[in-house]
Design an enzyme around this catalytic site. Structure first.
Site, PDB file in Angstrom:
ATOM      1  N   ASP A 178      -2.423  -1.821  -3.245  1.00  0.00           N
ATOM      2  CA  ASP A 178      -3.045  -1.022  -4.734  1.00  0.00           C
ATOM      3  C   ASP A 178      -2.314  -0.431  -5.044  1.00  0.00           C
ATOM      4  O   ASP A 178      -2.698   0.725  -5.769  1.00  0.00           O
ATOM      5  CB  ASP A 178      -3.180   1.250  -2.692  1.00  0.00           C
ATOM      6  CG  ASP A 178      -2.113   1.025  -2.912  1.00  0.00           C
ATOM      7  OD1 ASP A 178      -1.413   0.564  -2.798  1.00  0.00           O
ATOM      8  OD2 ASP A 178      -2.415   2.320  -2.134  1.00  0.00           O
ATOM      9  N   ALA A 225       0.864  -1.008  -0.597  1.00  0.00           N
ATOM     10  CA  ALA A 225      -0.835  -0.359  -0.244  1.00  0.00           C
ATOM     11  C   ALA A 225       1.021   1.216  -0.389  1.00  0.00           C
ATOM     12  O   ALA A 225       1.667   1.468   1.180  1.00  0.00           O
ATOM     13  CB  ALA A 225      -0.679   0.052   1.332  1.00  0.00           C
ATOM     14  N   HIS A 226       1.070   1.846  -1.367  1.00  0.00           N
ATOM     15  CA  HIS A 226       1.958   2.866  -1.166  1.00  0.00           C
ATOM     16  C   HIS A 226       0.927   4.509  -1.568  1.00  0.00           C
ATOM     17  O   HIS A 226       1.666   5.649  -1.978  1.00  0.00           O
ATOM     18  CB  HIS A 226       2.695   2.558  -1.792  1.00  0.00           C
ATOM     19  CG  HIS A 226       2.552   2.725  -3.095  1.00  0.00           C
ATOM     20  ND1 HIS A 226       2.344   1.613  -3.555  1.00  0.00           N
ATOM     21  CD2 HIS A 226       2.976   3.977  -3.907  1.00  0.00           C
ATOM     22  CE1 HIS A 226       1.880   1.946  -5.057  1.00  0.00           C
ATOM     23  NE2 HIS A 226       2.347   2.810  -5.500  1.00  0.00           N
ATOM     24  N   ARG A 227      -0.030   3.921  -2.541  1.00  0.00           N
ATOM     25  CA  ARG A 227      -0.469   5.566  -3.276  1.00  0.00           C
ATOM     26  C   ARG A 227      -1.127   6.686  -3.137  1.00  0.00           C
ATOM     27  O   ARG A 227      -1.590   6.243  -0.916  1.00  0.00           O
ATOM     28  CB  ARG A 227      -2.493   4.426  -4.131  1.00  0.00           C
ATOM     29  CG  ARG A 227      -1.607   4.003  -4.822  1.00  0.00           C
ATOM     30  CD  ARG A 227      -0.553   4.479  -6.099  1.00  0.00           C
ATOM     31  NE  ARG A 227      -0.493   3.396  -7.442  1.00  0.00           N
ATOM     32  CZ  ARG A 227      -1.236   3.909  -8.449  1.00  0.00           C
ATOM     33  NH1 ARG A 227      -2.560   4.216  -8.971  1.00  0.00           N
ATOM     34  NH2 ARG A 227      -0.882   2.576  -9.564  1.00  0.00           N
TER      35      ARG A 227
END
Ligand code: UD1
Ligand code: UDP
Length: 370
Positions: free
Chosen positions: A285, A208-210
């Site tokens: 994501d 998850a990094h967005r």
């Protein structure tokens, strides 16, 4: 340099390096590379250099070292410096891949200088204009001379936006080339499972990094709560190789990481492929990770409200669950039982060859003026 067009690449982030690697190597084999311009959008070794080394890529010819900034400043500085190089070198074609600010900068610089622009992974749409990636995709597609669409669905989307048919080429996604070229190597060389003491099929993998996920305290917190519940519900540890941006958010918001989620460093490509390949479920994501899980036959849930990769859902490999904790658990519970026997919708691993055949004229169609 042999006969044929000179090709310059602009890239700047982890997914672009991975997905352009097969094209760059093919271009090197055909002696067509004019230069590789690295914008410096990603600069930590774990998001950048490690992939050049492992994917056997030549060093960038130019390194712009633009680094992190606001979107306008970052993109603007890239455009100025890319333009200087393009004016000097005048390649025949500039290639960009994906949807980052580096891609948009390369697209604007090339199209202002009337250099042919090729967009690898054209025609993806989330229809969510609040995402910076969506704006970058739309603008790049509409500035491009060659649109390399991964699927018929992406071709149809480009047609519906009135992009002339003769500019669109369905090649599959170069991520299939990358997975095929590295999956066996990963199985042979990566020791990551042993290092982390993981048993194949007995853990889940999270990325998850967005911006839309991790810049919002509530959403990031909900995501972690939901994934923590998945870990206890499925009785499987969740391994989370964390992007530096997400690590910074986690610290700034002082969020609790639930038991059952193990945070580890960002992984190199072979180790990450190994972790994906042996996971029982992927929660993500990321765009590229949705594709890779689908190609590898590993079920996934996407922790977003929209996806520009609907093909993964259509074939039964992925489910869109958002960040509501109950929805994450329900989605994970449903997906973990999928058998992985779906058809890969992203092509047969020859995208790089097809892209270069097109640019060199072997497959080229007459193009009407823009
Ligand atoms: C960018 C892309 C995103 C892509 C991701 C791939 C845009 C708008 N976003 O997001 O689509 O999914 O790359 O990983 O282009 N940072 C570091 N080290 C680095 C680079 C960044 O710590 O080497 C941190 C900095 O705090 C920086 C933040 O991450 O401010 C954001 O970096 P940026 O390149 O703007 O976007 P990404 O979130 O990496
Ligand atoms: N990836 C990697 N190491 C990691 C996490 C991801 O090598 O620790 C790779 C992954 O295999 C995929 C790509 O990075 O090919 C996806 O990039 P990312 O998730 O950063 O960006 P996105 O695809 O969302 O733009």
């Amino acid at each position: 340099m042999t006969e044929g067009p000179d090709i310059t690449f602009v890239l700047g982030t982890r997914p672009e390096i991975i997905k352009l690697a097969p094209v760059i190597r093919e271009c090197e084999d055909r002696s067509l590379t004019r230069s590789i311009i690295h914008t410096g959008q990603h600069y930590d070794e774990s998001l950048d250099l490690v992939f050049f080394d492992q994917l056997a890529l030549p060093e960038p010819t130019h390194h712009l070292e633009v680094g992190s900034s606001t979107h306008g400043r970052q993109t603007g500085e890239m455009i100025i410096r890319i333009e200087e190089i393009l004016r000097r070198e005048r390649p025949d074609t500039l290639l960009v891949q994906g949807d980052t600010n580096s891609v948009l900068a390369g697209a604007i610089a090339a199209s202002k200088l009337d250099i042919d622009l090729g967009h690898v992974e054209a025609g993806l749409r989330s229809d969510d204009r609040t995402m910076p990636e969506e704006t970058n995709r739309v603008l790049t597609d509409h500035a491009s001379d060659y649109l390399f669409a991964p699927t018929e669905q992406s071709r149809a989307r480009l047609r519906s936006e009135r992009i002339p048919d003769e500019r669109i080429y369905v090649t599959g996604n170069t991520i299939v080339d990358a997975v095929e070229q590295n999956r066996t190597l990963a199985a042979q060389r990566s020791a990551v499972l042993a290092e982390y003491d993981l048993v194949p099929g007995r853990y889940c993998l999270l990325t998850a990094h967005r911006a839309e996920t991790i810049d919002d305290e509530q959403r990031f917190g909900d995501l972690l709560t939901g994934v923590g519940r998945v870990a206890s519900h499925l009785e499987r540890e969740v391994v989370y190789p964390i992007h530096p941006r997400a690590a910074k958010s986690l610290e700034a918001f002082d969020l609790d990481v639930p038991d059952g989620i193990r945070i580890v460093e960002p992984q190199n490509y072979l180790d990450f492929l190994s972790l994906e390949d042996a996971a029982s479920l992927v929660l993500t994501d990321s765009g590229g990770v949705q594709e890779e899980a689908c190609i590898l036959g590993v079920p996934s849930v996407t922790l977003r409200e929209s996806t520009e990769r609907p093909e993964t859902i259509d074939v039964g490999a992925n489910r869109l669950v958002g960040t509501d904790p109950a929805a994450i658990v329900e989605g994970a519970d449903e997906m973990i039982d999928r058998d992985g026997e779906w058809t890969n919708p992203f092509g047969n691993g020859t995208a790089a060859t097809q892209i270069l055949d097109t640019i060199t004229g072997a497959e080229r169609r007459e193009v009407s003026p823009k």
